[in-house]
Design a protein around this motif. Structure first.
Motif, mmCIF file in Angstrom:
data_model
loop_
_atom_site.group_PDB
_atom_site.id
_atom_site.type_symbol
_atom_site.label_atom_id
_atom_site.label_comp_id
_atom_site.label_asym_id
_atom_site.label_seq_id
_atom_site.Cartn_x
_atom_site.Cartn_y
_atom_site.Cartn_z
ATOM 1 N N LEU A 6 5.802 15.655 24.668
ATOM 2 C CA LEU A 6 5.968 15.200 23.287
ATOM 3 C C LEU A 6 5.193 16.062 22.285
ATOM 4 C CD1 LEU A 6 5.981 11.320 23.808
ATOM 5 C CD2 LEU A 6 7.931 12.877 23.606
ATOM 6 N N PRO A 7 3.874 16.312 22.499
ATOM 7 C CA PRO A 7 3.179 17.167 21.527
ATOM 8 C C PRO A 7 3.660 18.613 21.541
ATOM 9 C CG PRO A 7 1.715 16.584 23.363
ATOM 10 C CD PRO A 7 2.943 15.731 23.487
ATOM 11 N N LYS A 8 4.068 19.119 22.707
ATOM 12 C CA LYS A 8 4.582 20.486 22.763
ATOM 13 C C LYS A 8 5.817 20.646 21.879
ATOM 14 C CE LYS A 8 3.111 22.370 27.257
ATOM 15 N NZ LYS A 8 3.579 22.926 28.550
ATOM 16 N N LEU A 9 6.639 19.608 21.834
ATOM 17 C CA LEU A 9 7.870 19.661 21.049
ATOM 18 C C LEU A 9 7.691 19.124 19.633
ATOM 19 C CD1 LEU A 9 10.435 18.484 23.768
ATOM 20 C CD2 LEU A 9 9.904 20.818 23.061
ATOM 21 N N GLY A 10 6.486 18.642 19.337
ATOM 22 C CA GLY A 10 6.238 18.083 18.010
ATOM 23 C C GLY A 10 6.941 16.769 17.786
ATOM 24 N N ALA B 230 12.666 12.457 21.689
ATOM 25 C CA ALA B 230 12.947 13.377 22.789
ATOM 26 C C ALA B 230 14.416 13.302 23.200
ATOM 27 C CB ALA B 230 12.039 13.054 23.980
ATOM 28 N N VAL B 231 14.971 12.095 23.226
ATOM 29 C CA VAL B 231 16.387 11.926 23.556
ATOM 30 C C VAL B 231 17.257 12.641 22.524
ATOM 31 C CG1 VAL B 231 18.268 10.255 23.703
ATOM 32 C CG2 VAL B 231 16.081 9.757 24.806
ATOM 33 N N VAL B 232 16.971 12.420 21.250
ATOM 34 C CA VAL B 232 17.759 13.038 20.188
ATOM 35 C C VAL B 232 17.689 14.561 20.296
ATOM 36 C CG1 VAL B 232 17.980 13.336 17.693
ATOM 37 C CG2 VAL B 232 17.512 11.069 18.642
ATOM 38 N N LEU B 233 16.482 15.089 20.522
ATOM 39 C CA LEU B 233 16.322 16.547 20.630
ATOM 40 C C LEU B 233 17.108 17.096 21.813
ATOM 41 C CD1 LEU B 233 14.900 19.171 19.694
ATOM 42 C CD2 LEU B 233 13.125 18.647 21.385
ATOM 43 N N ALA B 234 17.058 16.409 22.945
ATOM 44 C CA ALA B 234 17.749 16.896 24.136
ATOM 45 C C ALA B 234 19.249 17.019 23.891
ATOM 46 C CB ALA B 234 17.472 15.964 25.316
ATOM 47 N N TYR B 235 19.831 16.066 23.168
ATOM 48 C CA TYR B 235 21.253 16.133 22.862
ATOM 49 C C TYR B 235 21.541 17.161 21.772
ATOM 50 C CZ TYR B 235 22.565 12.143 25.755
ATOM 51 O OH TYR B 235 22.825 11.310 26.813
ATOM 52 N N ARG C 197 9.337 22.276 35.157
ATOM 53 C CA ARG C 197 9.213 20.876 35.544
ATOM 54 C C ARG C 197 9.276 19.972 34.320
ATOM 55 N NH1 ARG C 197 10.519 18.210 39.789
ATOM 56 N NH2 ARG C 197 9.053 19.141 41.257
ATOM 57 N N GLU C 198 8.615 20.370 33.239
ATOM 58 C CA GLU C 198 8.647 19.561 32.021
ATOM 59 C C GLU C 198 10.068 19.481 31.461
ATOM 60 O OE1 GLU C 198 4.071 20.426 30.479
ATOM 61 O OE2 GLU C 198 5.747 21.643 29.747
ATOM 62 N N ARG C 199 10.817 20.549 31.589
ATOM 63 C CA ARG C 199 12.204 20.530 31.129
ATOM 64 C C ARG C 199 13.026 19.547 31.973
ATOM 65 N NH1 ARG C 199 15.877 25.218 28.779
ATOM 66 N NH2 ARG C 199 13.861 25.936 28.041
ATOM 67 N N GLU C 200 12.767 19.522 33.286
ATOM 68 C CA GLU C 200 13.448 18.571 34.160
ATOM 69 C C GLU C 200 13.120 17.135 33.758
ATOM 70 O OE1 GLU C 200 13.697 21.082 38.374
ATOM 71 O OE2 GLU C 200 12.066 19.676 38.030
ATOM 72 N N VAL C 201 11.843 16.878 33.468
ATOM 73 C CA VAL C 201 11.424 15.536 33.064
ATOM 74 C C VAL C 201 12.080 15.160 31.738
ATOM 75 C CG1 VAL C 201 9.454 14.137 32.329
ATOM 76 C CG2 VAL C 201 9.253 15.614 34.350
ATOM 77 N N LEU C 202 12.165 16.112 30.807
ATOM 78 C CA LEU C 202 12.800 15.840 29.515
ATOM 79 C C LEU C 202 14.259 15.450 29.704
ATOM 80 C CD1 LEU C 202 12.931 15.825 26.435
ATOM 81 C CD2 LEU C 202 13.280 18.311 26.505
ATOM 82 N N ILE C 203 14.962 16.145 30.583
ATOM 83 C CA ILE C 203 16.365 15.823 30.834
ATOM 84 C C ILE C 203 16.502 14.402 31.367
ATOM 85 C CG2 ILE C 203 18.340 16.348 32.324
ATOM 86 C CD1 ILE C 203 17.538 19.313 32.089
ATOM 87 N N PRO D 94 13.729 27.423 20.190
ATOM 88 C CA PRO D 94 12.417 27.950 20.594
ATOM 89 C C PRO D 94 11.440 26.883 21.062
ATOM 90 C CG PRO D 94 12.728 28.066 18.210
ATOM 91 C CD PRO D 94 14.059 27.739 18.796
ATOM 92 N N ARG D 95 11.639 25.641 20.632
ATOM 93 C CA ARG D 95 10.741 24.582 21.076
ATOM 94 C C ARG D 95 10.824 24.366 22.580
ATOM 95 N NH1 ARG D 95 12.587 19.947 17.028
ATOM 96 N NH2 ARG D 95 14.551 21.025 17.415
ATOM 97 N N LEU D 96 12.023 24.560 23.145
ATOM 98 C CA LEU D 96 12.192 24.352 24.579
ATOM 99 C C LEU D 96 11.455 25.391 25.399
ATOM 100 C CD1 LEU D 96 15.987 23.387 24.706
ATOM 101 C CD2 LEU D 96 13.999 21.862 24.702
ATOM 102 N N ASP D 97 11.200 26.562 24.815
ATOM 103 C CA ASP D 97 10.472 27.612 25.528
ATOM 104 C C ASP D 97 9.016 27.238 25.786
ATOM 105 O OD1 ASP D 97 12.754 29.161 25.538
ATOM 106 O OD2 ASP D 97 12.231 30.230 23.690
#
Length: 219
Positions: free
Chosen positions: A195-199, A206-211, A159-165, A151-154
């Motif tokens: 970063l704040p959106k995902l806590g 952010a890298v750890v969360l993405a994986y 664009r922010e998802r692209e940047v996170l990747i 749910p955090r990714l929602d």
């Protein structure tokens, strides 16, 4: 001045790191510790900006020490020192709250740059090593990434998802800008919102969360 605490059970290594760091006008080594328990005590006494932390030590190891420091002493940020045969331990330390990791055979200039980066509030992410860490961790533990319906990714825009990747691939802001056709200032803005959106505290998390969420999968 950036104050640094050196934590390693090998006195010669600590001496070598001290000699390298004390050549820098903006870095001072305020203390040393030979195990995790001593490291936590030194953090309480000295409040260093950066803790250069070994992982495997007698008694309290670097993972438990990192978790305690990240939880109770947020003014001190932990930079993990690791070797290739300890990758899964380094990954566990990142999950415990470390701001990044470096190899013990790192070039002095890269170690100094990493300390400055962590002291400034960002994380040190080496993309090749990050992938190895994730791959080693999942191999040894049997863990598998969760689905991307976290749910955090929602909370992120497309664009922010692209940047996170791209962040998770280890790209710098300038490299992300080139990859996505954006200005570097725009990328910085996206990162500051992601970063704040995902806590999350920094790019390492952010890298750890993405994986972990499967947004980006190990090769």
């Amino acid at each position: 001045m950036i104050s640094v605490l050196l934590v390693d059970d090998q006195p010669l290594l600590r001496m070598g790191f001290r000699l390298v760091l004390e050549t820098q006008p903006d870095i001072t080594v305020v203390g040393e510790a030979g195990d995790g328990a001593e490291a936590v005590a030194q953090v309480i006494a000295l409040s260093p900006d950066v803790v250069l932390m070994d992982v495997r030590m007698p008694g309290m190891d670097g993972i438990e020490a990192t978790e305690r420091i990240a939880r109770d002493h947020t003014g001190s940020r932990v930079l993990i020192l690791t070797t290739f045969d300890l990758d899964e331990y380094a990954f566990a330390a990142l999950r415990a709250g470390a701001a990044g990791f470096l190899l013990k055979n790192v070039e002095p200039a890269e170690m100094i740059a990493g300390i400055r980066t962590v002291a400034a509030g960002d994380g040190v992410v080496a993309p090749r090593l990050t992938r190895i860490l994730i791959e080693t961790f999942t191999h040894h533990t049997g863990a598998r990434p969760a689905s991307t319906d976290d749910p955090r990714l929602d909370r992120l825009t497309d664009r922010e998802r692209e940047v996170l990747i791209e962040m998770a691939r280890g790209l710098s802001n300038a490299e992300i800008a080139g990859e996505l056709g954006l200005s570097e200032a725009t990328v910085k803005t996206h990162v500051s919102r992601i970063l704040p959106k995902l806590g999350l505290r920094d790019r390492v998390q952010a890298v750890v969360l993405a994986y972990q969420t499967g947004l980006l999968r190990p090769p």
